[in-house]
Design a protein around this motif. Sequence first.
Motif, mmCIF file in Angstrom:
data_model
loop_
_atom_site.group_PDB
_atom_site.id
_atom_site.type_symbol
_atom_site.label_atom_id
_atom_site.label_comp_id
_atom_site.label_asym_id
_atom_site.label_seq_id
_atom_site.Cartn_x
_atom_site.Cartn_y
_atom_site.Cartn_z
ATOM 1 N N ALA A 31 15.130 14.309 -11.584
ATOM 2 C CA ALA A 31 14.796 12.895 -11.797
ATOM 3 C C ALA A 31 13.294 12.648 -11.780
ATOM 4 C CB ALA A 31 15.479 12.032 -10.741
ATOM 5 N N PHE A 32 12.547 13.397 -10.967
ATOM 6 C CA PHE A 32 11.104 13.188 -10.859
ATOM 7 C C PHE A 32 10.325 14.136 -11.766
ATOM 8 C CE2 PHE A 32 12.126 12.050 -6.183
ATOM 9 C CZ PHE A 32 12.680 10.847 -6.585
ATOM 10 N N ALA A 33 10.715 15.407 -11.759
ATOM 11 C CA ALA A 33 10.071 16.424 -12.597
ATOM 12 C C ALA A 33 11.061 17.571 -12.760
ATOM 13 C CB ALA A 33 8.776 16.912 -11.958
ATOM 14 N N PRO A 34 11.006 18.305 -13.869
ATOM 15 C CA PRO A 34 11.992 19.369 -14.104
ATOM 16 C C PRO A 34 11.853 20.535 -13.142
ATOM 17 C CG PRO A 34 10.346 19.280 -15.876
ATOM 18 C CD PRO A 34 10.083 18.116 -14.992
ATOM 19 N N GLY A 35 13.000 21.192 -12.874
ATOM 20 C CA GLY A 35 13.007 22.424 -12.103
ATOM 21 C C GLY A 35 12.882 22.264 -10.612
ATOM 22 N N GLN A 36 13.142 21.081 -10.097
ATOM 23 C CA GLN A 36 13.008 20.859 -8.654
ATOM 24 C C GLN A 36 14.380 20.701 -8.007
ATOM 25 O OE1 GLN A 36 10.277 17.537 -8.269
ATOM 26 N NE2 GLN A 36 8.531 18.781 -8.934
ATOM 27 N N ARG A 37 14.389 20.836 -6.686
ATOM 28 C CA ARG A 37 15.634 20.709 -5.934
ATOM 29 C C ARG A 37 15.480 19.643 -4.854
ATOM 30 N NH1 ARG A 37 19.280 24.314 -7.205
ATOM 31 N NH2 ARG A 37 20.559 23.840 -5.361
ATOM 32 N N TRP A 87 0.833 -1.205 0.000
ATOM 33 C CA TRP A 87 0.000 0.000 0.000
ATOM 34 C C TRP A 87 0.866 1.252 0.000
ATOM 35 C CZ3 TRP A 87 -0.403 3.872 3.773
ATOM 36 C CH2 TRP A 87 -1.441 4.788 3.589
ATOM 37 N N VAL A 88 1.967 1.248 0.755
ATOM 38 C CA VAL A 88 2.858 2.410 0.801
ATOM 39 C C VAL A 88 3.422 2.706 -0.582
ATOM 40 C CG1 VAL A 88 5.051 3.294 1.709
ATOM 41 C CG2 VAL A 88 3.440 2.147 3.246
ATOM 42 N N VAL A 89 3.860 1.675 -1.285
ATOM 43 C CA VAL A 89 4.398 1.876 -2.638
ATOM 44 C C VAL A 89 3.304 2.407 -3.560
ATOM 45 C CG1 VAL A 89 5.443 0.759 -4.640
ATOM 46 C CG2 VAL A 89 6.136 0.068 -2.323
ATOM 47 N N GLU A 90 2.149 1.775 -3.527
ATOM 48 C CA GLU A 90 1.056 2.164 -4.428
ATOM 49 C C GLU A 90 0.603 3.598 -4.175
ATOM 50 O OE1 GLU A 90 -2.909 3.069 -5.594
ATOM 51 O OE2 GLU A 90 -2.461 2.531 -3.516
ATOM 52 N N LEU A 122 -0.217 9.035 -5.586
ATOM 53 C CA LEU A 122 -0.462 10.368 -5.035
ATOM 54 C C LEU A 122 0.491 11.411 -5.604
ATOM 55 C CD1 LEU A 122 -2.303 11.839 -3.076
ATOM 56 C CD2 LEU A 122 -0.662 11.350 -1.261
ATOM 57 N N TYR A 123 1.777 11.083 -5.667
ATOM 58 C CA TYR A 123 2.731 12.078 -6.148
ATOM 59 C C TYR A 123 2.667 12.243 -7.666
ATOM 60 C CZ TYR A 123 4.540 12.495 -1.460
ATOM 61 O OH TYR A 123 4.649 12.751 -0.123
ATOM 62 N N ALA A 124 2.193 11.228 -8.366
ATOM 63 C CA ALA A 124 1.942 11.399 -9.800
ATOM 64 C C ALA A 124 0.780 12.361 -10.016
ATOM 65 C CB ALA A 124 1.646 10.053 -10.451
ATOM 66 N N GLN A 125 -0.235 12.234 -9.184
ATOM 67 C CA GLN A 125 -1.412 13.091 -9.302
ATOM 68 C C GLN A 125 -1.103 14.532 -8.914
ATOM 69 O OE1 GLN A 125 -4.749 11.740 -6.945
ATOM 70 N NE2 GLN A 125 -5.650 13.777 -6.885
ATOM 71 N N GLU A 126 -0.355 14.735 -7.836
ATOM 72 C CA GLU A 126 -0.169 16.077 -7.294
ATOM 73 C C GLU A 126 1.051 16.803 -7.857
ATOM 74 O OE1 GLU A 126 -0.224 15.671 -3.029
ATOM 75 O OE2 GLU A 126 -2.431 15.652 -3.009
ATOM 76 N N GLN A 147 3.053 15.287 -10.643
ATOM 77 C CA GLN A 147 3.405 14.714 -11.934
ATOM 78 C C GLN A 147 4.733 13.947 -11.892
ATOM 79 O OE1 GLN A 147 2.257 18.261 -11.887
ATOM 80 N NE2 GLN A 147 0.383 17.058 -11.783
ATOM 81 N N TRP A 148 5.047 13.354 -10.741
ATOM 82 C CA TRP A 148 6.217 12.499 -10.657
ATOM 83 C C TRP A 148 5.895 11.170 -11.336
ATOM 84 C CZ3 TRP A 148 8.178 13.154 -4.911
ATOM 85 C CH2 TRP A 148 8.604 14.483 -4.736
ATOM 86 N N GLY A 149 6.822 10.668 -12.099
ATOM 87 C CA GLY A 149 6.579 9.460 -12.863
ATOM 88 C C GLY A 149 7.094 8.194 -12.196
ATOM 89 N N SER A 150 7.410 7.215 -13.044
ATOM 90 C CA SER A 150 7.793 5.897 -12.548
ATOM 91 C C SER A 150 9.121 5.912 -11.803
ATOM 92 C CB SER A 150 7.868 4.910 -13.712
ATOM 93 O OG SER A 150 8.810 5.345 -14.685
ATOM 94 N N ALA A 151 9.969 6.926 -12.045
ATOM 95 C CA ALA A 151 11.261 6.978 -11.349
ATOM 96 C C ALA A 151 11.059 7.080 -9.844
ATOM 97 C CB ALA A 151 12.091 8.163 -11.860
ATOM 98 N N TYR A 152 10.088 7.870 -9.422
ATOM 99 C CA TYR A 152 9.836 8.002 -7.983
ATOM 100 C C TYR A 152 9.229 6.722 -7.418
ATOM 101 C CZ TYR A 152 7.918 9.372 -3.514
ATOM 102 O OH TYR A 152 7.613 9.419 -2.178
ATOM 103 N N GLU A 153 8.254 6.160 -8.123
ATOM 104 C CA GLU A 153 7.644 4.929 -7.619
ATOM 105 C C GLU A 153 8.677 3.806 -7.523
ATOM 106 O OE1 GLU A 153 3.668 2.178 -8.376
ATOM 107 O OE2 GLU A 153 4.035 3.975 -9.570
ATOM 108 N N ALA A 154 9.610 3.764 -8.479
ATOM 109 C CA ALA A 154 10.674 2.753 -8.424
ATOM 110 C C ALA A 154 11.560 2.964 -7.206
ATOM 111 C CB ALA A 154 11.505 2.807 -9.706
#
Length: 311
Positions: A294-300, A164-167, A172-176, A178-185
Amino acid sequence: MVNLVSDARIQSVRQFNRFYTQVLGVLAEGLMDTPYSLTESRVLFELSQRDNTEVTALRRDLGLDAGYLSRLLARFESDGLVSRGKSASDARRQVAGLTESGRTTMKMLNERSDTQVRELLAPLGEEDQRKLVAAMDTIRQRLGRSRQDNTIVLRPPGPGDLGWVVERNGALYAQEYQWGSAYEALVARIIADYAENHDPAQEAGWIAEINGERVGSVFCTRKDNTTAKLRLLLVEPSARGMGVGGRLVDECLRFATSIGYRTIELWTVNVLTAARRIYQQRGFTMVASEHHDAFAPGQRAETWRKDLYDQ
C-alpha cells in the motif's frame, strides 16, 4: 558519523552568508551615530551580562585576538566605560567590568539596536515576521546543537501538535521511504480519531522536545479492555541516536501498564529497522507478517506484541 554535503547545499549556505553580510552592513551603518563598531558593541554587551569577568574568558567566549581585545578595553577604560584590575583569586589574571557610565552607554546601544531591528522587520507582515524569526531560531539551534543541553522533554500534545504529527509523518516517510499519500491519509485518520474520540483515562500521546523543538511523538490508544496499541512512533532525523525513540516507547509502556492493560500491540513495516530494534530491546515479539504494497512495493506489514502483566 560524517554526513555527505552536496555542492548545491554548500553554495546555498555561501549565498546566504553573502546576503546576510549585506544585512549586517545595513545594521552597522546605523551604529555610525555612536563611536562604536559592531564588534565593540558586542564586547560591551558581553561585559554588561557579567559583573566582573576575566579577560582571558571574555576573549575565549568572543573568539577575539588577545591584542585586539586589549586595545579595545584600553580605549573603553580611557572613555570611562570599563574598569580593569587584578583577579581576586589569581593576581596574574586581569578582570574587567562596566562602570556606571558603561552601563548607561550599553543601555543606549541596546535601545538603538532594538530600533534598527524593528525597522528591519516592520515592512514584513505578521506571518512573514513569524517565519523569519522561526528560520533564524532553526539556524541557531542546528548550528549550536553541540553546545546545547539536549535534555529530552516529553509532554502531552498541545494546540497544533496533532497537525504537526500528520505533516511530519507524511513528509519524512515520503523523503526516506518514498511512501505516498496513502500513508499520510492513514496517519490523518488515526490522528482525527484520537482527537475526536480518545478517552484520556485510557489513552495518551506524547510530544518529545529538545531545546524547545519538537523532535518526536508516540501515542498509546485502546484496542479493547485488555490490549493497548502503540501508534505513530516518530523521531526526527536531527534527534536520532539521542535516545528519543526509546524514551517515547518507555513512556507508552509505563502508561499502558499503569492503566491495567495486559498486552500492548503495534503495527509497523519491515523497512523501519531502527524502530524494530527499539521494540525488540523492550521485549516485543513479532506475531504476524504479511505482504504490504500500500505504501511502496516489496514491503511487509508486521504486528508486534508484548505482555505487560509481568511489568
